[in-house]
Design an enzyme around this catalytic site. Structure first.
Site, short mmCIF file in Angstrom:
data_model
loop_
_atom_site.label_atom_id
_atom_site.label_comp_id
_atom_site.label_asym_id
_atom_site.label_seq_id
_atom_site.Cartn_x
_atom_site.Cartn_y
_atom_site.Cartn_z
N ARG A 54 35.67 81.11 91.46
CA ARG A 54 36.66 80.03 91.54
C ARG A 54 37.78 80.38 92.51
NH1 ARG A 54 36.82 76.75 86.54
NH2 ARG A 54 35.31 77.53 85.03
N GLY B 185 41.32 70.53 92.39
CA GLY B 185 40.21 69.82 93.00
C GLY B 185 40.09 69.95 94.50
N ARG C 186 48.28 77.32 83.48
CA ARG C 186 49.20 77.17 84.62
C ARG C 186 50.27 76.18 84.21
NH1 ARG C 186 44.88 73.99 88.52
NH2 ARG C 186 44.58 72.17 87.19
N CYS D 121 71.13 61.93 109.97
CA CYS D 121 70.79 60.57 109.56
C CYS D 121 69.38 60.15 109.97
CB CYS D 121 71.81 59.57 110.12
SG CYS D 121 71.82 59.48 111.92
N TYR E 147 76.93 66.36 105.01
CA TYR E 147 76.16 65.36 104.29
C TYR E 147 74.79 65.16 104.92
CZ TYR E 147 77.19 61.98 108.03
OH TYR E 147 77.28 61.34 109.24
#
Length: 878
Positions: free
Chosen positions: A92, A101, A336, A831, A851
């Site tokens: 795995r 998946g 998990r 922005c 910002y």
């Protein structure tokens, strides 16, 4: 010397980067005494080494694999290839980040024509042995060799049909022997050689296949969607097989310690009796609710519940677990931190803080900001829902509402989106990992088969897509692209359906939606985020509606108002076209005087909505040809309206044509050529501010000049702005303050930011154009070739979605440092579209921006990302 292979008992949960999440957690479960089959992990470093070595194993890795295999044989008392007591293993994948998946798994490895006979005799269960062998042949063919599963499934389905059975569990040992022979013959036809009989050859081929799957198409796409670097690699776990398909005292299942859709503190899961793990996630059979296990195997159920409590307490988070029961003995195959919806993530985080399990900082760091997007989009209108007809009910696999036209393949969904469809539902019998692009592009997913932990359910929850699974009330004709209800109603491709992922209800029509509200756990959680973040979060909004929505989501101002979007209204576009086609200053000013009242009203409405928060208004930016018609009919009609000849208008349109308009006559260049535009826009801004201030509201207008590349451009336009603004303020006896700044979106502006800061009172980084000009990519056309860049490992992400910190980011950093050197109090923000990307927001925090500004629905995402950036850097809010 580098160690490439670790026995499970040599690891722990802190070694996730090296052993991958699955390997580290298997090791951890062993260390705390839980029942875990033995095995070993081949490290992520080995994966990277494999790719660096032209997809070949180093001699050191091969030697370590054989050494660990020998140790595993000693621990289990079994031997690979032995006819009497064979060691069979699973192979795995296990990356450090959960990728459900996306990569490959092989089960029952070690079986061959002789071993299967020995296993049948040793277990006295030939049916089990041949069931395992047919699964192995199909998996090996698919995962290792790349042959289509469908070619094997056709044989399997045909035999079931011939034997008159519905379920694979009804097939006898002799039936399964026939399946094995058919599968082997199919393999021979496809591979031109017999199915491999050497277990060690099988093992090395399977390990290579799992490493290869790290770079399969779906894994690359998943990494890009979830910001997972290719350099991480995947680990491979080789583990002794335990069997859920040996009989009715065996089974396999998947469970969560809490509900992954709602966050409710209640065990949630499914299992199948006499099955292997892929049967549950593939949705081939409909599984049973985990609670019913206590009626079938009460002791096993009691032990399992106890283990779930141990694991959640140990990891201090909701766990997603896989388990197998063999002859009434429980084995844990995985744990998990579970994938969960945004609503569940917030509830779990808040609950764990309130019961003292984790701190607020830990809670904030555990929620992926991008997942909040699930909570920020419309739900069904309650009144519209009352009058809507339900056509079926399935399992409520992933909450939310979706309405759209139905398509039956992932490819058709992708194509529809490219053709401009905005509302799409993917309808499938069951999904597979190959469907990921279509699932991502769809608004909602409906499957006929599958349970709450099927591929469709798990992936949809992770993506934030509304999803209904196991809707067996509907029949699907994938070949003819039809969906058929119980009463025979047929829905064809392109017809509308609506899905309620919170109830599992399917509606046979388009249903109106309503905007969400922030409240409850969301409100509490976001208030925690605000208490930690230092970055302000503004919004990009051009209309009062968008501004109101952003304010409701916690915006602290408007960081970008694109004034050109205000000109496309039917009542305004004519005056705009008059201005563009005018052949004198006087005529342009006359046309602009008609636009002025509209602009002023727009700004007044925005100032009122923002209630004293700053509003940054970008002056006209796009090239003028965008406002003019292009078809012959439209040009003739406009010429008549403007009272000019068709030829005059056609010549004017042709004169505005540019070979590269994004680098042409636009931005500040328009105001340099036509200063009357800047005068009109300044008058609209200042007069609007004065009018709103008279109503007692505080107004903070910030005037932003776009696309400046040279200080003299800014000087010229700023002089027009300040002269106009100061005159109006004096005439009105007003002392309103305003700022004049610029967008840094040209590389030259970033490199000369110290000079530009002499005039600019603020910088707003327009990273859309800055990215475009730094890379030399057209942002409108780059998508046509960037897919090749992703698939060939040149790029891992779209530079227009996630800021390129190495190149474009360095220009931003340079501009910040240079701007502050000249003007220490300069206001700095971003922005572009990047303003709502969490990785970019963390970068903005690090380099000292004040910002970020983003679209209204991304404001909460930015708030949380800003809080996480502050917590990670140890920054304290003043």
């Amino acid at each position: 010397m580098t160690k490439y292979v670790y026995a499970f008992e040599e690891g722990n949960k802190e070694m996730k980067n090296l052993l991958g999440g699955k390997g580290a957690n298997l090791a951890e479960m062993i260390s705390i005494g839980l029942p875990v089959p033995n095995g070993f992990t081949i490290t992520t470093e080995s994966c990277n080494n494999y790719y660096e070595n032209n997809q070949e194993f180093s001699s050191e890795t091969i030697a370590e694999i054989w050494s660990q295999l020998e140790n595993l044989e000693k621990k289990t008392g079994k031997k690979m290839g032995d006819l009497n007591n064979p060691l069979l293993v699973s192979v795995r994948s296990g990356a450090r980040a959960s990728m459900p998946g996306m990569m490959d798994t092989v089960l029952n490895l070690g079986l061959n024509d002789q071993v299967v006979e020995g296993l049948a005799q040793a277990t006295n269960n030939p049916r089990f042995a041949y069931d395992s062998y047919r699964r192995f042949i199909q998996m090996f063919s698919d995962v290792v060799m790349g042959y289509s599963k469908a070619s094997f499934e056709r044989f399997f389905d045909k035999i079931k049909e011939e034997k008159h059975v519905n379920n694979d569990t009804e097939l006898t040992a002799e039936d399964l022997k026939e399946v094995v022979n058919k599968f082997k013959a199919n393999y021979l036809e496809l591979a031109k050689e017999e199915f491999p009989q050497d277990p060690k050859e099988q093992l090395m081929a399977a390990i290579k296949a799992v490493f290869r799957s790290w770079n399969n198409e779906r894994a690359i796409l998943y990494r890009r969607l979830n910001d997972i670097p290719a350099s991480w690699g995947t680990a491979v776990n080789v583990q002794e097989m335990v069997y859920g398909n040996r009989g009715n005292d065996c089974g396999t299942g998947v469970a969560f310690t809490r509900n992954p859709s709602t966050g409710e503190n209640k065990l949630y899961g499914e299992y199948l009796i006499n099955a292997q793990g892929e049967d549950v996630v593939a949705g081939i059979r409909t599984p049973q609710d985990i609670e019913t296990l206590k009626d079938i195997m009460p002791e096993v159920y009691e032990e399992f519940v106890k283990i779930t409590h141990i694991l959640e307490e140990h990891y201090r988070d909701m766990q997603d677990m896989e388990f197998t029961i063999e002859n009434s003995k429980l084995f844990m195959l995985q744990t998990r931190n579970g994938k969960r919806t945004a609503a569940a993530a917030l509830k779990i985080a808040v609950d764990l803080v309130e019961d003292g399990t984790i701190t607020k900082e830990e809670a904030l760091l555990r929620v992926d900001p991008r997942n909040l997007d699930q909570l920020l989009h419309p739900n069904f209108d309650v009144n519209a829902l009352k009058s809507s007809k339900t056509i079926a009910k399935g399992l409520a696999a992933s909450p939310g509402a979706a309405t759209g036209k139905i398509f039956f393949t992932a490819e058709d969904v992708v194509s529809a989106k490219k053709n401009g469809e905005k509302e799409i539902i993917l309808v499938r019998l069951e999904t597979s990992p190959e469907d990921i692009q279509g699932m991502n592009d769809a608004n909602g997913i409906l499957t006929i088969r599958g349970g709450m932990t099927s591929h469709a359910a798990v992936v949809a929850r992770g993506m934030g897509r509304c999803c209904i699974t196991g809707c067996g009330e509907l029949k699907i004709d994938e070949e003819n692209k039809k969906l058929i209800t119980k009463d025979g109603t047929i829905y064809n491709e392109g017809d509308y359906l609506s899905l309620d992922g919170s109830t599992g209800l399917v509606y046979g029509e388009k249903i109106n939606t309503t905007l969400p509200e922030i409240s409850g756990d969301f409100e509490k959680f976001m208030s925690w985020a605000d208490s930690y973040r230092t970055l302000e979060v503004r919004t990009n909004a051009d209309t009062p509606k968008d501004a109101k929505q952003a304010l409701a989501f916690g915006a602290q101002g408007i960081g970008l108002c694109r004034t050109e979007h205000m000109f496309f209204d039917e009542n305004r576009i004519f005056a705009m076209r008059q201005m563009i086609t005018a052949n004198s200053v006087e005529k342009r000013e006359e046309a602009l005087s008609k636009i002025l009242p509209y602009q002023r009203q727009d700004f007044e409405e925005l100032f009122k909505v923002m209630k004293g928060f700053p509003v940054t208004i970008r002056y006209l930016d796009p090239p003028l040809h965008e406002f003019l018609p292009h078809t012959e009919e439209e040009i003739k009609a406009l010429a008549t309206s403007l009272e000019i000849t068709y030829e005059e208008l056609k010549n004017r349109i042709n004169s505005l044509h540019e070979f590269n308009p994004m680098m042409g006559h636009r931005g500040c260049r328009l105001s340099v050529t036509y200063p009357e535009i800047a005068r009109m826009q300044t008058r609209a801004v200042i007069e609007a501010a004065i009018n709103v201030a008279k109503e007692g509201l505080n107004v903070i207008p910030e005037i932003m000049i776009p696309l400046v590349g040279d200080i003299n451009e800014l000087k010229y336009i700023k002089a027009i702005v300040t002269e106009t603004a100061d005159t109006i303020l004096k005439e009105n006896n007003s002392n309103i303050s305003y700022k004049v700044g610029t967008m840094i979106e040209i590389p030259r502006a970033a490199l000369t930011a110290d000079v530009i800061a002499e005039e600019a009172e603020f910088f707003s980084f327009g990273t859309n154009d800055l990215t475009q000009m730094t890379f030399g990519f057209s942002r409108d056309d780059a998508s046509t070739f960037l897919e090749e860049y992703y698939s060939k490992g040149i790029f891992e992400s779209d530079p227009f979605a996630k800021l390129d910190q190495i190149g474009v980011g360095q220009l931003v950093k340079i501009a910040v440092e240079k701007g502050k050197a000249t003007r220490p109090d300069i206001k700095l923000g971003i922005c572009g579209e990047h303003g709502g990307d969490p990785a970019t927001i963390e970068f903005c925090h690090k380099i000292g921006l004040k910002y970020v500004s983003c679209s209204p629905f991304r404001v909460p995402i930015a708030r949380l990302a800003a809080a996480q950036a502050a917590i990670k850097s140890g920054t304290k809010k003043n």
